[in-house]
Enzyme design. Sequence first.
Site, PDB file in Angstrom:
ATOM      1  N   ARG A 243       0.849  -1.196   0.000  1.00 27.55           N
ATOM      2  CA  ARG A 243       0.000   0.000   0.000  1.00 27.55           C
ATOM      3  C   ARG A 243       0.886   1.248   0.000  1.00 27.55           C
ATOM      4  NH1 ARG A 243      -3.245  -0.466   4.988  1.00 27.55           N
ATOM      5  NH2 ARG A 243      -4.472  -1.963   3.800  1.00 27.55           N
TER       6      ARG A 243
ATOM      7  N   ARG B 213      -1.233   6.807   9.718  1.00 26.26           N
ATOM      8  CA  ARG B 213      -1.471   6.252   8.388  1.00 26.26           C
ATOM      9  C   ARG B 213      -1.668   7.371   7.360  1.00 26.26           C
ATOM     10  NH1 ARG B 213      -3.325   0.819   8.675  1.00 26.26           N
ATOM     11  NH2 ARG B 213      -2.231  -0.203  10.390  1.00 26.26           N
TER      12      ARG B 213
ATOM     13  N   LYS C 251      -2.356   1.557  15.173  1.00 25.18           N
ATOM     14  CA  LYS C 251      -2.436   2.472  14.035  1.00 25.18           C
ATOM     15  C   LYS C 251      -3.192   3.741  14.422  1.00 25.18           C
ATOM     16  CE  LYS C 251      -6.507  -0.001  12.315  1.00 25.18           C
ATOM     17  NZ  LYS C 251      -7.041  -0.851  11.234  1.00 25.18           N
TER      18      LYS C 251
ATOM     19  N   LYS D 192      -5.190   7.291  12.541  1.00 25.33           N
ATOM     20  CA  LYS D 192      -5.726   7.800  11.275  1.00 25.33           C
ATOM     21  C   LYS D 192      -6.214   9.240  11.424  1.00 25.33           C
ATOM     22  CE  LYS D 192      -7.097   3.224   9.610  1.00 25.33           C
ATOM     23  NZ  LYS D 192      -8.207   2.380   9.094  1.00 25.33           N
TER      24      LYS D 192
ATOM     25  N   CYS E   6     -14.502  -4.188   1.250  1.00 25.98           N
ATOM     26  CA  CYS E   6     -13.090  -4.486   1.431  1.00 25.98           C
ATOM     27  C   CYS E   6     -12.697  -5.618   0.488  1.00 25.98           C
ATOM     28  CB  CYS E   6     -12.815  -4.869   2.878  1.00 25.98           C
ATOM     29  SG  CYS E   6     -13.547  -6.451   3.364  1.00 25.98           S
TER      30      CYS E   6
ATOM     31  N   CYS F  22      -7.100 -11.696   2.003  1.00 25.14           N
ATOM     32  CA  CYS F  22      -6.998 -11.159   3.350  1.00 25.14           C
ATOM     33  C   CYS F  22      -7.064 -12.278   4.388  1.00 25.14           C
ATOM     34  CB  CYS F  22      -8.103 -10.143   3.614  1.00 25.14           C
ATOM     35  SG  CYS F  22      -8.044  -9.451   5.292  1.00 25.14           S
TER      36      CYS F  22
ATOM     37  N   CYS G  88     -15.106  -9.175   7.549  1.00 23.86           N
ATOM     38  CA  CYS G  88     -14.871  -9.408   8.964  1.00 23.86           C
ATOM     39  C   CYS G  88     -15.347  -8.173   9.725  1.00 23.86           C
ATOM     40  CB  CYS G  88     -13.379  -9.695   9.220  1.00 23.86           C
ATOM     41  SG  CYS G  88     -12.340  -8.223   9.187  1.00 23.86           S
TER      42      CYS G  88
ATOM     43  N   CYS H 154     -12.322  -1.748   7.436  1.00 26.94           N
ATOM     44  CA  CYS H 154     -11.668  -1.337   6.189  1.00 26.94           C
ATOM     45  C   CYS H 154     -12.599  -0.603   5.234  1.00 26.94           C
ATOM     46  CB  CYS H 154     -11.045  -2.535   5.500  1.00 26.94           C
ATOM     47  SG  CYS H 154      -9.634  -3.216   6.404  1.00 26.94           S
TER      48      CYS H 154
END
Length: 567
Positions: free
Chosen positions: A73, A142, A206, A208, A427, A433, A472, A476
């Site tokens: 990514r 991110r 993470k 954001k 996603c 994944c 899941c 995302c």
Amino acid sequence: MNKKLPEAEQLKVDSRFLRGTILEGLADELTGAISEDDTKLTKFHGTYMQDYRDLRDERRRQKLEPLYSFMVRLRLPGGVLNSAQWLGLDDIADECSNGTLRLTTRQTFQYHEVYKNNLALLMQRTVALGLDTKGACGDVNRNVVTNVNPHESKAHKAVHKAAQEISDHLCWQSNAYAEIWLGEKCVYQAGQNEEPFYGDRYLPRKFKIAIAIPPHNDADIFANDIGLIAIIENGELLGFNVSVGGGMGMTYGETKTFPRLGNVVGFVTPDQVVKTCESIVAIQRDFGDRETRPHARFKYTIDDNGLDWFRDQFAKYHGEPLQDAKPFELTSNGDRFGWVQGDDGMHHLTLYVHSGRIADTDELQLRTAMREIAKVHTGEFRITCNQNLIIANISDAAKPSIEKLVTQYQLDDGSRRPALRLNAMACVALPTCALAMAESERYLPEFLGKLEVIMADAGLPEKLINIRMTGCPNGCARPYLGEIALTGKAVGRYNLFLGADFSGQRLNRLYLENVDETTILNTLRPLIEQFAKERTNEEHFGDFLVRKNIVEAERTPVMMHEAKIAI
């Protein structure tokens, strides 16, 4: 006696600032994989190791290891790139991955099915284009996302500049990236701190950051750890309202994990926005939960300690408190398709891209079309947070040549983008994944096709509804902001969530758990039929479900803060 660190934290400390044994793992030709520890460290470098799950059983029968590959990514603040970069990234898709480019929900590109022996080459080719993958994953800040078009006005340009500055300022600094991927001789020296801001433990999880320009919330700012709401008056950027503590992910069965929308806590001027973000990230660095990783996101730090605590800490870290928040109004979180003209007379075309996948198919030669456009386009391309694409900054003189190619390849054909698909996101999920429990990107077109029949039967073929699907419970595709959302539980089975609003300011609610497609469609049909008969003028589906008490309204932090804000 020093307390033993949790495994994830010890790994970062021992990694020699994200080096680990990644170089040794890349050199091992006996396997397509790298070690488990290095897999965790390579996330900081922008890549996840995966395996092709559709082939697991067959390869097991053949006594072969799983077909390992990597998702890579890019870090692309604000989602902007020029034509030369587009063509370069398109070449990389053939040279290093599976021949497709995927636009993500955070305004950047992902490559899939990148094999280990191509990883360094991909990184080198990316850096040669003036781009990188640092911090696209991992326990750091991110990709910073923002409003979809920096060329619409002077204020839009200033907002995009802020996104770039925040991203660059909070990007990790270790020499590990240059050493591992670019072949530079950067000798690690024990005791030397290569991360003056993050330190050797980086962040607990993470982080954001997103920026929106009202009335459009196309970045879903309240789903981010920091949300910045641009306040513009008479075409001038006055500054940003600041929200904190948003986040989408959760874990099934873990009641202490949950999606949360951010709280608006104050206002900062443009010259203070970078320092403001640094101060907030530093609070999470120093106070975030490093003991229990599922509880390590900033939303839990805010939820556990409260807003008064946060304001006190911010004043200490920043040196002065936030100003009072200013009024704003958000009305939508989707993209505006078709042609838009900016204040400077330049033109911008937003194209629908199903699930963000830039590929050539029998139905649409999208990748070829975009390559041909990039050869003649002198402006930029802009990725949206809804996985769509803008051909931006087109002059009057250049517009006919772009229009010709758009028409030739049927890119703006309305029949290819029925209303339900415009705001639908999924996603990647299966087959690559590792976290996916059910299909998402591959299943979404089939599900939407069946839902479109229900909408047409109800007399609502052109009604927009925000639909989100994930394989899941993680966030995302920002599923908990969907008016209709499905999160995977098992192959062919999903949790159904209903009742978010259309502007990203109210979470949805769990409506049915662990159900199949038939149950989902049989549940939605009468609700949509009732919506068609009893909705008020311009009422959205999620608002209707709440008004009719079909779904209980989620009292979000956005709605509870004390600033007088129109919502």
